[in-house]
Motif scaffolding. Structure first.
Motif, PDB file in Angstrom:
ATOM      1  N   PRO A 204       0.826  -1.212   0.000  1.00  0.00           N
ATOM      2  CA  PRO A 204       0.000   0.000   0.000  1.00  0.00           C
ATOM      3  C   PRO A 204       0.862   1.265   0.000  1.00  0.00           C
ATOM      4  CG  PRO A 204      -0.730  -1.557   1.689  1.00  0.00           C
ATOM      5  CD  PRO A 204       0.601  -2.031   1.201  1.00  0.00           C
ATOM      6  N   LEU A 205       0.586   2.164  -0.923  1.00  0.00           N
ATOM      7  CA  LEU A 205       1.327   3.421  -1.018  1.00  0.00           C
ATOM      8  C   LEU A 205       0.525   4.585  -0.449  1.00  0.00           C
ATOM      9  CD1 LEU A 205       2.937   3.005  -4.550  1.00  0.00           C
ATOM     10  CD2 LEU A 205       3.941   2.541  -2.308  1.00  0.00           C
ATOM     11  N   PHE A 206      -0.761   4.630  -0.745  1.00  0.00           N
ATOM     12  CA  PHE A 206      -1.650   5.523  -0.015  1.00  0.00           C
ATOM     13  C   PHE A 206      -3.077   5.013  -0.113  1.00  0.00           C
ATOM     14  CE2 PHE A 206      -1.742   8.097  -4.084  1.00  0.00           C
ATOM     15  CZ  PHE A 206      -3.116   8.065  -4.329  1.00  0.00           C
ATOM     16  N   SER A 207      -3.897   5.449   0.849  1.00  0.00           N
ATOM     17  CA  SER A 207      -5.311   5.082   0.912  1.00  0.00           C
ATOM     18  C   SER A 207      -6.093   6.365   1.135  1.00  0.00           C
ATOM     19  CB  SER A 207      -5.567   4.106   2.057  1.00  0.00           C
ATOM     20  OG  SER A 207      -4.673   3.016   2.013  1.00  0.00           O
ATOM     21  N   PHE A 208      -7.176   6.538   0.401  1.00  0.00           N
ATOM     22  CA  PHE A 208      -7.875   7.815   0.421  1.00  0.00           C
ATOM     23  C   PHE A 208      -9.376   7.603   0.438  1.00  0.00           C
ATOM     24  CE2 PHE A 208      -9.587  11.494  -2.105  1.00  0.00           C
ATOM     25  CZ  PHE A 208      -9.372  12.461  -1.144  1.00  0.00           C
ATOM     26  N   TYR A 209     -10.039   8.253   1.394  1.00  0.00           N
ATOM     27  CA  TYR A 209     -11.496   8.216   1.468  1.00  0.00           C
ATOM     28  C   TYR A 209     -12.033   9.626   1.301  1.00  0.00           C
ATOM     29  CZ  TYR A 209     -16.213   8.198   3.284  1.00  0.00           C
ATOM     30  OH  TYR A 209     -17.568   8.384   3.415  1.00  0.00           O
ATOM     31  N   PHE A 210     -13.035   9.771   0.423  1.00  0.00           N
ATOM     32  CA  PHE A 210     -13.622  11.090   0.196  1.00  0.00           C
ATOM     33  C   PHE A 210     -15.018  10.912  -0.388  1.00  0.00           C
ATOM     34  CE2 PHE A 210     -14.260  14.886  -2.555  1.00  0.00           C
ATOM     35  CZ  PHE A 210     -14.140  15.878  -1.588  1.00  0.00           C
ATOM     36  N   ARG A 211     -16.010  11.411   0.332  1.00  0.00           N
ATOM     37  CA  ARG A 211     -17.389  11.434  -0.148  1.00  0.00           C
ATOM     38  C   ARG A 211     -17.861  10.068  -0.660  1.00  0.00           C
ATOM     39  NH1 ARG A 211     -18.438  17.346  -3.052  1.00  0.00           N
ATOM     40  NH2 ARG A 211     -17.751  18.604  -1.277  1.00  0.00           N
ATOM     41  N   ASN A 212     -17.737   9.084   0.186  1.00  0.00           N
ATOM     42  CA  ASN A 212     -18.205   7.724  -0.098  1.00  0.00           C
ATOM     43  C   ASN A 212     -17.451   7.039  -1.236  1.00  0.00           C
ATOM     44  OD1 ASN A 212     -20.240   7.798   1.937  1.00  0.00           O
ATOM     45  ND2 ASN A 212     -21.517   9.025   0.570  1.00  0.00           N
ATOM     46  N   THR A 213     -16.280   7.543  -1.556  1.00  0.00           N
ATOM     47  CA  THR A 213     -15.403   6.900  -2.534  1.00  0.00           C
ATOM     48  C   THR A 213     -14.137   6.436  -1.821  1.00  0.00           C
ATOM     49  OG1 THR A 213     -16.204   8.232  -4.386  1.00  0.00           O
ATOM     50  CG2 THR A 213     -14.040   7.217  -4.640  1.00  0.00           C
ATOM     51  N   TYR A 214     -13.798   5.163  -1.990  1.00  0.00           N
ATOM     52  CA  TYR A 214     -12.612   4.567  -1.389  1.00  0.00           C
ATOM     53  C   TYR A 214     -11.602   4.315  -2.498  1.00  0.00           C
ATOM     54  CZ  TYR A 214     -15.904   3.639   2.408  1.00  0.00           C
ATOM     55  OH  TYR A 214     -16.850   3.777   3.400  1.00  0.00           O
ATOM     56  N   ARG A 215     -10.397   4.886  -2.373  1.00  0.00           N
ATOM     57  CA  ARG A 215      -9.352   4.675  -3.382  1.00  0.00           C
ATOM     58  C   ARG A 215      -8.076   4.235  -2.686  1.00  0.00           C
ATOM     59  NH1 ARG A 215      -9.279   7.038  -9.155  1.00  0.00           N
ATOM     60  NH2 ARG A 215      -8.996   4.803  -9.290  1.00  0.00           N
ATOM     61  N   ILE A 216      -7.459   3.202  -3.219  1.00  0.00           N
ATOM     62  CA  ILE A 216      -6.169   2.752  -2.689  1.00  0.00           C
ATOM     63  C   ILE A 216      -5.176   2.655  -3.847  1.00  0.00           C
ATOM     64  CG2 ILE A 216      -7.202   1.519  -0.758  1.00  0.00           C
ATOM     65  CD1 ILE A 216      -6.603  -1.116  -2.284  1.00  0.00           C
ATOM     66  N   LEU A 217      -3.955   3.081  -3.577  1.00  0.00           N
ATOM     67  CA  LEU A 217      -2.864   2.941  -4.539  1.00  0.00           C
ATOM     68  C   LEU A 217      -1.888   1.923  -3.976  1.00  0.00           C
ATOM     69  CD1 LEU A 217      -1.564   4.117  -7.223  1.00  0.00           C
ATOM     70  CD2 LEU A 217      -0.074   5.409  -5.678  1.00  0.00           C
TER      71      LEU A 217
END
Length: 372
Positions: A204-217
């Motif tokens: 995992p390089l980064f994990s991002f949550y924003f407005r009911n969207t989950y994104r992981i790199l």
């Protein structure tokens, strides 16, 4: 600007038409982070071939080329009704540097594998659960390459539809104050497990949550790093509000260390760091060079979360106030108070009214009360 079909939109350096494709201006921040990551990856390896498997109108593919300096982009979307929009938006690029298709994403991934044509950066911005593509997307990635995954299936990831989460991710989710972080960790854990089944691993390089969207790199690596130390279960005590980690061996006999009540157990999920600090530092430097001050500030917030001393959950200020029967304390004051007591404490990007700390909930309540 004319009718919707012919209107032009601008994001970053990309000028594009939306037509009937799906486009959310509100999630530009997630696309910005992807562009920064792609550009940094190109600096690190000296090339960048991008596969945008669910391209929509093509704004991400355009930005990866124009801002991320991609050598080539493959923009694919399964909806053939928007092919003309996608093709029209990318036709300003050199003809030998882009490809447009309207295939199912899994067909794209297997085509890559069959031709041994692996990509440095894969963007998988799917709507709903990412589960149908977690395994197959790995077939198209270069070892050492990056995979940018999305899930918008918030109900299953936050414990409102746990049976759906079991079917999609093999994880039984629970609803609790830190459920959005749980969602990111379930997604990482499922991707880790799918990679391990192939004898591979992800970092995992980064994990991002924003407005009911989950994104992981994540970075695809040649060996699995999955272990009982970083892949297990999270318990939540509805009686006292405390969290507790649980390993596979402890299942069936886990009670709260604070009040001895039975814990509500969720998982399995990823228990390691959400981000890699060094990678975030590189992104911050690049954001500052590009004068993206808001993104640099966000990345700094995420970098604070990357400390290995912090647990895989957070406490909300509302929960601290409710359980301590006190007024909700200012977040910054509570963080300083905990740091003065020798604890790790920082804000979290996931919830502006929450803190991450290695202190217990009762310690947070005491710190908040003493600071009044």
């Amino acid at each position: 600007m004319g009718d919707a079909a012919s209107a032009w939109a601008i994001e970053g350096k990309a000028r594009f038409q939306i037509g009937d494709s799906f486009y959310r201006p509100q999630t530009e921040v997630a696309r910005d982070l992807g562009v920064l990551a792609a550009a940094l990856h190109r600096q690190e390896i000296g090339r960048l071939r991008v596969l945008d498997a669910m391209a929509g109108c093509g704004v991400r593919a355009l930005r990866y080329f124009l801002e991320g300096q991609a050598d080539a982009v493959w923009a694919n979307d399964s909806n053939s009704d928007i092919q003309s929009v996608l093709q029209g938006n990318l036709q300003t690029l050199p003809t030998d540097r882009y490809l447009v298709t309207c295939w199912d994403a899994n067909r794209v991934f297997f085509d890559c594998y069959n031709r041994q044509d692996f990509y440095d950066f894969i963007d998988l911005d799917c709507f709903g659960a990412a589960a149908p593509y977690l395994s197959t997307s790995l077939w198209a990635g270069e070892i050492g390459g990056l995979l940018y995954l999305t899930s918008t299936d918030g109900r299953s990831l936050t414990g409102h539809s746990p049976e759906v989460a079991v079917a999609a991710y093999g994880s039984y989710t629970r609803n609790h104050p830190a459920a959005h972080e749980q969602g990111l960790r379930v997604l990482i854990g499922a991707a880790q497990q799918q990679a391990a089944a192939k004898g591979l691993g992800i970092q995992p390089l980064f994990s991002f949550y924003f407005r009911n969207t989950y994104r992981i790199l994540v970075r695809l690596v040649p060996q699995s790093g999955l272990s009982s130390q970083n892949y297990g279960f999270l318990g939540y005590c509805h009686t006292c509000g405390e969290y507790q980690l649980a390993s596979w061996r402890q299942l069936g006999k886990v009670s709260c260390a604070e009040c001895a009540s039975m814990l509500t157990i969720g998982g399995p999920l990823w228990l390691g760091p959400l981000h890699e600090a060094a990678f975030l530092e590189g992104l911050m430097t690049l954001a500052q060079q590009w004068h993206w001050s808001e993104r640099a500030e966000l990345l700094g917030l995420m970098a604070a979360e990357a400390s290995p001393d912090l647990p895989p959950y957070f406490y909300t200020l509302g929960e601290i106030g409710r359980r301590g029967q006190l007024d909700i304390p200012p977040r910054s004051a509570l963080i300083y108070q905990l740091q003065d007591l020798g604890y790790r404490a920082c804000p979290t990007h996931i919830n502006p009214q929450a803190i991450k700390t290695n202190a217990t909930l009762q310690t947070c309540i005491q710190a908040a009360r003493s600071g009044q």
